[in-house]
Design an enzyme around this catalytic site. Structure first.
Site, PDB file in Angstrom:
ATOM      1  N   HIS A 226     -49.799  25.240 -53.177  1.00  0.00           N
ATOM      2  CA  HIS A 226     -48.991  24.292 -52.412  1.00  0.00           C
ATOM      3  C   HIS A 226     -49.763  23.021 -52.067  1.00  0.00           C
ATOM      4  CE1 HIS A 226     -50.856  26.403 -48.843  1.00  0.00           C
ATOM      5  NE2 HIS A 226     -50.847  25.166 -48.362  1.00  0.00           N
TER       6      HIS A 226
ATOM      7  N   ASP B 284     -49.942  31.551 -54.872  1.00  0.00           N
ATOM      8  CA  ASP B 284     -50.356  30.350 -54.145  1.00  0.00           C
ATOM      9  C   ASP B 284     -51.795  29.962 -54.447  1.00  0.00           C
ATOM     10  OD1 ASP B 284     -50.121  28.159 -52.559  1.00  0.00           O
ATOM     11  OD2 ASP B 284     -49.995  29.227 -50.647  1.00  0.00           O
TER      12      ASP B 284
ATOM     13  N   SER C 117     -56.125  24.734 -46.151  1.00  0.00           N
ATOM     14  CA  SER C 117     -55.531  25.292 -47.362  1.00  0.00           C
ATOM     15  C   SER C 117     -56.497  25.224 -48.531  1.00  0.00           C
ATOM     16  CB  SER C 117     -54.265  24.514 -47.731  1.00  0.00           C
ATOM     17  OG  SER C 117     -53.274  24.656 -46.758  1.00  0.00           O
TER      18      SER C 117
END
Length: 547
Positions: A122, A153, A231
């Site tokens: 993402h 992911d 992230s």
């Protein structure tokens, strides 16, 4: 106007599982898909519209070294942690012939062997340009995206410039940690430009819902602070080995410092899948829904002996290889020789059990597995080929622009989760039309190329007077012929030589257009709205067979 937006229905306390082909033990009210948040990339400017990589508020405390000193091994591995800069250009699902305004974001990543960099999927979704910067450097290097794994992911990058790889050693992966093992999350979260370190322990290991991928895979829960920008950053053990990738967190008024990490078995599966196939093929899944067999009367009625355990098959996906051998009400006793308990769990480690979908996720697309079932009190053994199953409403477009077709101002397109999120916001689960949500949660495709085709909107013109209010309504048939997917609809319209075109829509609605006038009016409507073509590029190609 100052008023409160009216909800279509009441929010459920525990939303249905995102994966319609997999059942899982129910969770408490706090752990729901509306509370689990992707750790968003930090954005250089306020985003115009919601997107999975930045659709959550950048709240939380500034990253710091909490919970003790950083181990020497992890300290030396910090040089392999990089900052990832990405320019995104998202599709415009409401106007599928356009794209939205580009925006920039930053996240974290880390170097692994073979001149590769890992980060979150993402973090680079809908990328236009990706750059990476090493710790202590003032140079941003252009990166190439090698592979994006939407389900897990994870994304893999590389940098062609040799200078980038000088003076740094790649991160080494460690084994799956145990409960209470110390972990250190390193990355570039919100609150500053330099590297940040937070520490904690592993508090839980189980099958988790991956929000970005709409899948359920093995995950680690940790109590280290993980914030926006973390992230893709690595989680190290006390020896400096990477044991996971930070990717999402739990935001709830009764919960504090609950973060989630993609563990090494999932990471290694992604890497080996890429090396084996030179592309990401995904995680396979069993093509059936199942039911727990914890009730003793249910077990007895199904012909199970006292020493037999397993789960009951509710429905089998007609497009899955399993449909040729498995049937509804079969009792799945074991998978690859591992016995399945009545609650759907299998032994994991000492004192631990885990959902048997973990065994499936360890396999690769195209692998075969042995499944033992009980049918009419008889034990049967089957070898089943595992594939990545399709859904009527896919969870991702995987970087492919949305398809569309326009005739007489009617904009036809296909429904996906990104489309629903674009139309109804992140609360699409109870804002979208009920029948579309039913297809999302419960429908199984009857053929591999089946799609949910809808009239997304009607571009007003003299020819479509009276049809202006049709929005997001499914198209069932054209002149009595079923509409299985958007390509078939476009071909039927283009080849129609009848006087009228009659579209059968959901809710018993019909639309009737005079064929010749409709085709002639389409050109004027396209010019009025500055639309370059009546159909998307993928529908123009005749050399492709995959929808």
């Amino acid at each position: 106007m100052g008023g409160t937006k009216r909800k279509r229905g009441r929010k459920p306390k525990s939303p249905a599982p995102s994966n319609p082909l997999q059942s899982s033990p129910s969770s408490d009210d706090a752990f729901s898909l509306t509370n689990i948040e992707i750790i968003p990339s930090t954005s250089s400017a306020p985003p115009p519209i919601l997107s999975p990589s930045r659709c959550f508020p950048n709240g939380g405390e500034f990253g710091g070294n909490e919970g003790g000193e950083l181990g020497g091994g992890a300290l030396s591995a910090m040089d392999a942690v990089v900052k990832v800069f990405c320019v995104h250009t998202e599709p415009n699902f409401s106007l599928p012939w356009q794209r939205k305004r580009q925006y920039s974001s930053s996240s974290s990543g880390f170097l692994i062997g073979e001149r590769r960099v890992l980060t979150n999927a993402h973090s680079v979704e809908h990328y236009t340009q990706v750059k990476v910067k090493k710790r202590g450097s003032d140079t941003k290097y252009l990166a190439t995206v090698l592979s994006i794994g939407t389900e897990c992911d994870i994304a893999m990058l590389t940098v062609d410039d040799d200078e980038f790889w000088e003076g740094v050693s790649p991160v080494e992966f460690g084994e799956l940690p145990a409960l209470q093992d110390a972990v250190t999350v390193v990355g570039y979260p919100i609150g500053g430009d330099t590297i940040s370190v937070t520490s904690g322990v592993v508090s839980r290991i189980e099958i988790l819902s991956y929000v970005h991928g709409s899948t359920e895979l093995l995950g680690l829960q940790i109590d280290a602070a993980i914030n926006s920008g973390n992230s893709g950053g690595p989680a190290f053990n006390d020896k400096g080995s990477c044991v996971g990738i930070a990717f999402q967190s739990l935001k709830h008024e009764d919960a504090e410092n609950i973060g989630y990490v993609i563990p090494t078995p999932v990471i290694q599966h992604f890497i080996q899948d890429y090396e084996k196939n030179e592309a990401y093929t995904g995680f396979p899944m069993l093509g059936f829904e199942w039911q727990k067999m914890e009730n003793p009367d249910l077990r007895k009625a199904m012909g199970m002996k006292p020493d037999q355990k397993g789960v009951r098959i509710r429905r089998v996906d007609p497009t899955a290889p399993e449909s040729g051998v498995l049937k509804s009400s079969d009792i799945v006793l074991s998978f690859d020789g591992v016995d399945i308990a009545n609650d759907g769990t299998v032994p994991f480690r000492h004192g631990e059990r885990i959902g048997f979908s973990y065994l499936v996720s360890q396999k690769y697309t195209g692998d075969s597995s042995a499944i033992q079932v009980l049918r009419n009190s008889e034990i049967l053994n089957f070898n089943v080929k595992l594939i990545a199953h399709r859904r009527v409403v896919p969870a991702h477009n995987k970087g492919i622009p949305p398809s569309y077709y326009i005739i007489a101002g009617f904009v036809f397109t296909t429904v996906s989760v990104p489309y629903l999120r674009s139309e109804y916001g992140k609360d699409y689960e109870y804002e979208a039309p009920v029948k579309i949500l039913d297809k999302l949660l419960h429908s199984m495709p009857q053929s591999p190329d089946e799609q949910l085709v809808v009239v997304s909107q009607v571009l007003v013109s003299d020819i479509n007077i009276g049809y202006e209010d049709i929005v997001n309504t499914q198209v069932l048939a054209l002149n009595g012929k079923p509409v299985k997917n958007l390509r078939i609809l476009a071909e039927m319209v283009e080849n129609c030589d009848e006087e009228f075109m009659k579209f059968d829509l959901e809710y018993e609605q019909i639309v009737v257009l005079r064929t010749k006038i409709a085709k002639a009016a389409t050109l004027d409507i396209l010019a009025t709205h500055c639309i370059p073509s009546a159909m998307s590029v993928d529908l123009k190609r005749t050399d492709t067979t995959e929808i």
